[in-house]
Design a protein around this motif. Structure first.
Motif, PDB file in Angstrom:
ATOM      1  N   UNK A  63       0.705  -1.269   0.155  1.00 28.83           N
ATOM      2  CA  UNK A  63      -0.111  -0.030   0.162  1.00 28.83           C
ATOM      3  C   UNK A  63       0.768   1.198   0.027  1.00 28.83           C
ATOM      4  N   UNK A  64       2.086   1.269  -0.180  1.00 27.63           N
ATOM      5  CA  UNK A  64       3.022   2.248  -0.365  1.00 27.63           C
ATOM      6  C   UNK A  64       3.311   2.728  -1.790  1.00 27.63           C
ATOM      7  N   UNK A  65       2.488   2.238  -2.744  1.00 30.41           N
ATOM      8  CA  UNK A  65       2.710   2.708  -4.151  1.00 30.41           C
ATOM      9  C   UNK A  65       1.411   2.440  -4.743  1.00 30.41           C
ATOM     10  N   UNK A  66       1.280   3.198  -5.899  1.00 30.92           N
ATOM     11  CA  UNK A  66       0.297   2.929  -6.944  1.00 30.92           C
ATOM     12  C   UNK A  66       0.779   2.314  -8.303  1.00 30.92           C
ATOM     13  N   UNK A  67       0.286   1.477  -8.844  1.00 31.72           N
ATOM     14  CA  UNK A  67       0.602   0.702 -10.088  1.00 31.72           C
ATOM     15  C   UNK A  67      -0.496   0.840 -11.045  1.00 31.72           C
ATOM     16  N   UNK A  68      -0.173   1.103 -12.125  1.00 33.07           N
ATOM     17  CA  UNK A  68      -1.160   1.000 -13.271  1.00 33.07           C
ATOM     18  C   UNK A  68      -0.869   0.607 -14.508  1.00 33.07           C
ATOM     19  N   UNK A  69      -1.648   0.049 -15.263  1.00 28.19           N
ATOM     20  CA  UNK A  69      -1.423  -0.586 -16.762  1.00 28.19           C
ATOM     21  C   UNK A  69      -2.467   0.369 -17.650  1.00 28.19           C
TER      22      UNK A  69
END
Length: 178
Positions: A63-69
């Motif tokens: 929960x320390x980062x956001x990842x997207x595609x």
């Protein structure tokens, strides 16, 4: 348990933001979910092209980062769609991590489909989010999230060659939450 038994997706993905950083992480956390996208690529010659795509955001790394595609075309259309002019067919991912030492986000875009690799710094600017960086060839990039609501956003991908005074809109995305 040995490494062959570890579920990689389970150790990468998180259920939500790190509680110690939850408020700060909402700058991008508000995008978590799936989005349909209408993409317009603008050529330097004034000709524009449209395509449909999709975007998926999620919490990662405890929960320390956001990842997207980001995908152009949509996953269901990838095997039959021609190459999208100007922007190419995207199938890339962004890692977004808040860095308290600079009070900004470090952004890493990786797209092996188009061989694009970008690093940017992102910050809120009023109601918008603006990310800026420089490519390997010295072109300045500015990617902005504007017109942000709970169910939509407008994303602008702009470029400015070194020495040029003007930004040029290259790609824009209008996204609607699914």
């Amino acid at each position: 348990m040995d490494a062959s038994q570890i579920d990689f997706a389970a150790v990468l993905h998180a259920q939500g933001p790190d509680p110690e950083r939850a408020e700060t992480l909402q700058l991008y956390g508000r995008f978590v979910g799936s989005w349909d996208a209408e993409i317009t690529a603008h050529g330097a010659d004034g000709i524009s092209h449209q395509a449909r795509g999709e975007i998926h955001f999620g919490w990662v790394l405890q929960g320390r980062a956001i990842q997207d595609v980001w995908m152009i075309p949509r996953l269901s259309e990838r095997s039959t769609a021609p190459v999208f002019p100007i922007a190419g067919n995207w199938y890339g991912t962004t890692i977004r991590v808040y860095d308290p030492t600079i009070d900004a986000w470090r952004i890493y875009w990786i797209d092996p489909a188009t061989n694009a690799f970008r690093q940017q710094i992102g910050r809120a600017q009023g109601p918008d989010i603006v990310q800026e960086g420089t490519t390997e060839s010295g072109v300045h990039t500015r990617w902005s999230f504007t017109e942000i609501t709970t169910n939509s956003f407008h994303w602008l991908g702009e470029a400015k060659p070194a020495g040029s005074p003007d930004w040029r809109l290259v790609v824009e995305v209008r996204a609607q939450r699914r």
